[in-house]
Design a protein around this motif. Structure first.
Motif, PDB file in Angstrom:
ATOM      1  N   THR A  30     -28.990  20.110  54.903  1.00  0.00           N
ATOM      2  CA  THR A  30     -27.624  21.292  55.202  1.00  0.00           C
ATOM      3  C   THR A  30     -28.146  21.536  54.074  1.00  0.00           C
ATOM      4  N   TYR A  31     -28.299  23.058  53.917  1.00  0.00           N
ATOM      5  CA  TYR A  31     -28.362  24.007  53.306  1.00  0.00           C
ATOM      6  C   TYR A  31     -27.243  25.415  53.347  1.00  0.00           C
ATOM      7  N   ASN A  32     -26.483  25.992  52.788  1.00  0.00           N
ATOM      8  CA  ASN A  32     -25.330  27.306  53.165  1.00  0.00           C
ATOM      9  C   ASN A  32     -25.685  27.897  51.928  1.00  0.00           C
ATOM     10  N   LEU A  33     -26.126  29.133  52.919  1.00  0.00           N
ATOM     11  CA  LEU A  33     -26.941  30.468  52.457  1.00  0.00           C
ATOM     12  C   LEU A  33     -25.547  31.800  51.372  1.00  0.00           C
ATOM     13  N   THR A  34     -24.459  31.273  51.898  1.00  0.00           N
ATOM     14  CA  THR A  34     -23.284  32.265  51.834  1.00  0.00           C
ATOM     15  C   THR A  34     -23.295  31.612  50.580  1.00  0.00           C
ATOM     16  N   GLN A  35     -23.105  30.389  50.160  1.00  0.00           N
ATOM     17  CA  GLN A  35     -22.288  29.836  49.233  1.00  0.00           C
ATOM     18  C   GLN A  35     -23.672  29.729  48.026  1.00  0.00           C
ATOM     19  N   ASP A  36     -24.783  29.686  48.167  1.00  0.00           N
ATOM     20  CA  ASP A  36     -25.861  29.690  46.595  1.00  0.00           C
ATOM     21  C   ASP A  36     -26.341  30.560  47.058  1.00  0.00           C
ATOM     22  N   ASP A  71     -18.313  27.802  62.167  1.00  0.00           N
ATOM     23  CA  ASP A  71     -18.341  29.347  62.913  1.00  0.00           C
ATOM     24  C   ASP A  71     -19.207  29.352  64.283  1.00  0.00           C
ATOM     25  N   GLU A  72     -19.545  30.565  64.237  1.00  0.00           N
ATOM     26  CA  GLU A  72     -19.823  31.328  65.560  1.00  0.00           C
ATOM     27  C   GLU A  72     -21.596  30.219  65.301  1.00  0.00           C
ATOM     28  N   GLY A 112     -23.412  30.960  57.466  1.00  0.00           N
ATOM     29  CA  GLY A 112     -24.042  31.304  56.616  1.00  0.00           C
ATOM     30  C   GLY A 112     -25.187  30.010  55.907  1.00  0.00           C
ATOM     31  N   SER A 113     -25.193  28.980  56.780  1.00  0.00           N
ATOM     32  CA  SER A 113     -25.358  27.442  56.152  1.00  0.00           C
ATOM     33  C   SER A 113     -27.297  27.332  57.826  1.00  0.00           C
ATOM     34  N   VAL A 114     -27.753  26.385  57.362  1.00  0.00           N
ATOM     35  CA  VAL A 114     -29.177  26.288  58.029  1.00  0.00           C
ATOM     36  C   VAL A 114     -28.735  24.702  58.166  1.00  0.00           C
ATOM     37  N   GLY A 161     -32.011  36.112  57.696  1.00  0.00           N
ATOM     38  CA  GLY A 161     -30.249  35.686  58.332  1.00  0.00           C
ATOM     39  C   GLY A 161     -29.667  37.351  57.580  1.00  0.00           C
ATOM     40  N   LEU A 162     -28.482  37.623  57.462  1.00  0.00           N
ATOM     41  CA  LEU A 162     -28.091  39.081  56.404  1.00  0.00           C
ATOM     42  C   LEU A 162     -28.012  38.598  55.038  1.00  0.00           C
ATOM     43  N   ARG A 163     -27.791  40.354  54.082  1.00  0.00           N
ATOM     44  CA  ARG A 163     -27.531  39.938  52.791  1.00  0.00           C
ATOM     45  C   ARG A 163     -26.827  41.688  52.915  1.00  0.00           C
ATOM     46  N   PHE A 164     -25.712  41.420  52.424  1.00  0.00           N
ATOM     47  CA  PHE A 164     -24.999  43.023  52.112  1.00  0.00           C
ATOM     48  C   PHE A 164     -25.575  44.044  52.659  1.00  0.00           C
ATOM     49  N   HIS A 165     -25.783  43.601  54.521  1.00  0.00           N
ATOM     50  CA  HIS A 165     -26.878  44.379  54.743  1.00  0.00           C
ATOM     51  C   HIS A 165     -27.649  44.850  55.395  1.00  0.00           C
ATOM     52  N   CYS A 166     -28.832  44.398  55.178  1.00  0.00           N
ATOM     53  CA  CYS A 166     -30.382  43.877  54.416  1.00  0.00           C
ATOM     54  C   CYS A 166     -30.462  42.589  55.030  1.00  0.00           C
TER      55      CYS A 166
END
Length: 584
Positions: free
Chosen positions: A181-187, A144-145, A165-167, A209-214
């Motif tokens: 690589t680490y995917n913070l969206t999945q983990d 993604d972007e 959601g990855s770094v 980053g962002l999680r649940f608008h926080c």
């Protein structure tokens, strides 16, 4: 002679340089030259008219001024070929006026020689051969972007973060490879990763980053692999977080009174532990009110700045301070410049309500910070075994909300980055078309479509007079996009919303080239802190593009070809099963 010479004419000119072994530098007017040219084009030869006095005319009979005029119509590569044929041409081809005109023809009359360059020929070679304008690699691991790029201080690694959601941590080489690589969206359930930064010795990585608008912040360790050490909520989310030192991280947390934003410190070894009541320990009171926005937080140490650095030479105070803070800035400036040697300087974008038009400076005492952190560590060690502690002391407000220094840029700040020598702040912005009158605090002034790169000297707290322009914005005032740039000794780079990254000559501000992205906005561009001929740009097309200079690209292709040959030899020499059976 009002045209460029054709390739055949150039070749003929080269051949004439070898036609005589003995020079004849006799004066000759333009009429004689035209007569000789007509005779040669009519098929006359020396044998057919041996008694004609013009038969002895050669290229060596031309005056230097006329040869210099002819050279001015050649392409620079052809000039370099011509001057390699003999000493006479070499002397003429190194003329300052010739290479100044060739440089102006390539990049415009605004181009100037860099301070370390002696001749215009050196300047042309520097800009043409060493500017990172050649597309070298395209890395397609993101889905993604991509939002941001961050280089390690040793120049061996860089990270990218994005909407997937990855770094991702990339190792620079031949070719550049994905190292971690680490995917913070999945983990961890993050929506996306926005920003990353290495600590000073490149052993830890900050990711926000962002999680649940926080807003959220994460700490990764690179000592043994790539390990997620700690995560926590961060307020406001645009603060991003910053490294106080190699082992201390600064980020934001909303105060219980909802009247202030607490700046919290997490240190290595705390591991995100908490007290039973969940309260942070106080280490220093600092005046940050909720009405002050804190975006793009950076921490700068004055001892890391280079006072005699030649990165940017001329600065002036074109951008005056706001009226509300002008008197305070005048009083605090001397104190700031004298006291920040032994402390931390917080640099961030700020503004009131919906505006993000100012650069805020806040000084924190190092001695007080160190003493309270040490006390906090001792208290933690004295707790009985099994009791959980919280390792994130906060910095709370004291009285009136203010910064020690404010610089008003009179426009919307789209991105900020501190140079690797901690001396300069690279700000990408869009000017206001009309200055707001201040009657409506929630007014969003109309923004220009033209972006600008401005450079702020953090040592003198002044804005450099050079403005780098050319990159454009597509979005309107209400939906502007963040876009990050970078600067180094000789070059300035930045992305844009117009499907291109831009690279300028830092000394003259001349646009050297555009780095194309296929129908996608470029959200960030960064320069390798160790090798300024290596640039990375990312954007909405999900591709990480690596750009090298012509010199570095030639070396890179040569090295890749060597590695391919070596790999082919290894495959060719690898014994097959049939070889083993034959030996047996």
């Amino acid at each position: 002679m009002g045209r460029f010479l054709s390739s055949d004419e150039c070749c003929h000119l080269y051949a004439l340089s070898y036609c005589r072994t003995q020079k004849k530098r006799n004066s000759m007017d333009t009429t004689r030259l035209k007569t000789a040219a007509r005779r040669e084009s009519s098929g006359y030869t020396r044998e057919s008219s041996s008694k004609n006095r013009y038969d002895e005319i050669t290229i060596y009979d031309l005056p230097d001024s006329l040869l210099l005029y002819i050279f001015s119509f050649l392409e620079p590569a052809n000039v370099l070929t011509v001057i390699s044929t003999c000493k006479w041409f070499y002397e003429i081809g190194n003329d300052e006026c010739l290479w100044r005109n060739l440089t102006f023809r390539e990049w415009g009359p605004e181009c100037t020689k860099a301070p370390f360059v002696n001749t215009w020929l050196e300047e042309y070679k520097h800009l043409h051969c060493h500017a990172p304008v050649m597309l070298s690699e395209e890395l397609c691991e993101h889905s993604d972007e991509i939002f941001h790029i961050s280089f390690s201080h040793n120049g061996k690694l860089f990270t990218t973060t994005g909407k997937d959601g990855s770094v991702k941590v990339w190792e620079i080489g031949c070719p550049t490879k994905l190292k971690y690589t680490y995917n913070l969206t999945q983990d961890a359930g993050w929506n996306y990763t926005r920003y990353s930064a290495f600590n000073k010795d490149d052993t830890n990585l900050l990711v926000s980053g962002l999680r649940f608008h926080c807003g959220w912040v994460a700490w990764f360790s690179l000592v043994d692999g790539f390990t997620l050490t700690w995560t926590d909520v961060m307020t406001p989310q645009g603060m991003r977080g910053a490294w106080l030192s190699n082992h201390r991280l600064l980020y934001g947390l909303q105060s219980e009174t909802e009247e202030a934003v607490d700046l919290c410190v997490e240190w290595e070894g705390a591991n995100g532990s908490h007290t039973e009541d969940g309260e942070p320990q106080h280490i220093q009171e600092i005046s940050f009110d909720v009405t002050i926005r804190i975006q793009f937080l950076n921490v700068v140490r004055r001892k890391h700045m280079m006072a005699s650095d030649s990165l940017f030479n001329s600065v002036n105070n074109d951008y005056h301070n706001t009226n509300d803070s002008q008197n305070r800035n005048q009083m605090n400036n001397d104190y700031y410049l004298s006291k920040q040697e032994n402390g931390y300087t917080l640099v961030f974008a700020t503004g009131y309500c919906d505006a993000l038009n100012q650069i805020g400076i806040k000084y924190i005492s190092k001695s007080k910070l160190r003493s309270v952190i040490r006390q906090g560590n001792n208290d933690s060690n004295n707790r009985r075994q099994g009791e959980v502690i919280r390792g994130r002391p906060s910095i709370k407000r004291k009285q009136n909300a203010h910064c020690d220094y404010l610089i008003d840029l009179h426009g919307q700040i789209l991105g900020m980055r501190v140079s690797m020598n901690s001396r300069y702040l690279v700000v990408n912005m869009r000017r206001w078309i009309e200055e707001p009158d201040g009657s409506d605090p929630y007014e969003r002034p109309e923004l220009s479509k033209n972006m600008e790169i401005r450079l702020v000297d953090l040592f003198s707290l002044k804005v450099d007079q050079m403005v780098y322009t050319g990159h454009k914005a597509v979005s309107d005032t209400d939906s502007f996009c963040f876009c990050f740039g970078d600067a180094n000794k000789d070059f300035v780079v930045c992305g844009s919303e117009s499907y291109q990254a831009f690279i300028w000559d830092r000394h003259s501000g001349v646009l050297l080239s555009t780095l194309d992205h296929l129908m996608a906005g470029v959200s960030a561009a960064a320069i390798n802190p160790v090798d300024q001929e290596f640039v990375v740009s990312v954007g909405d097309d999900q591709v990480v593009r690596v750009w090298r200079s012509r010199v570095k690209q030639k070396q890179y292709l040569k090295q890749c070809a060597t590695l391919d040959i070596d790999a082919g030899d290894m495959e060719y020499n690898k014994p097959s099963d049939q070889d083993y059976s034959t030996r047996l």
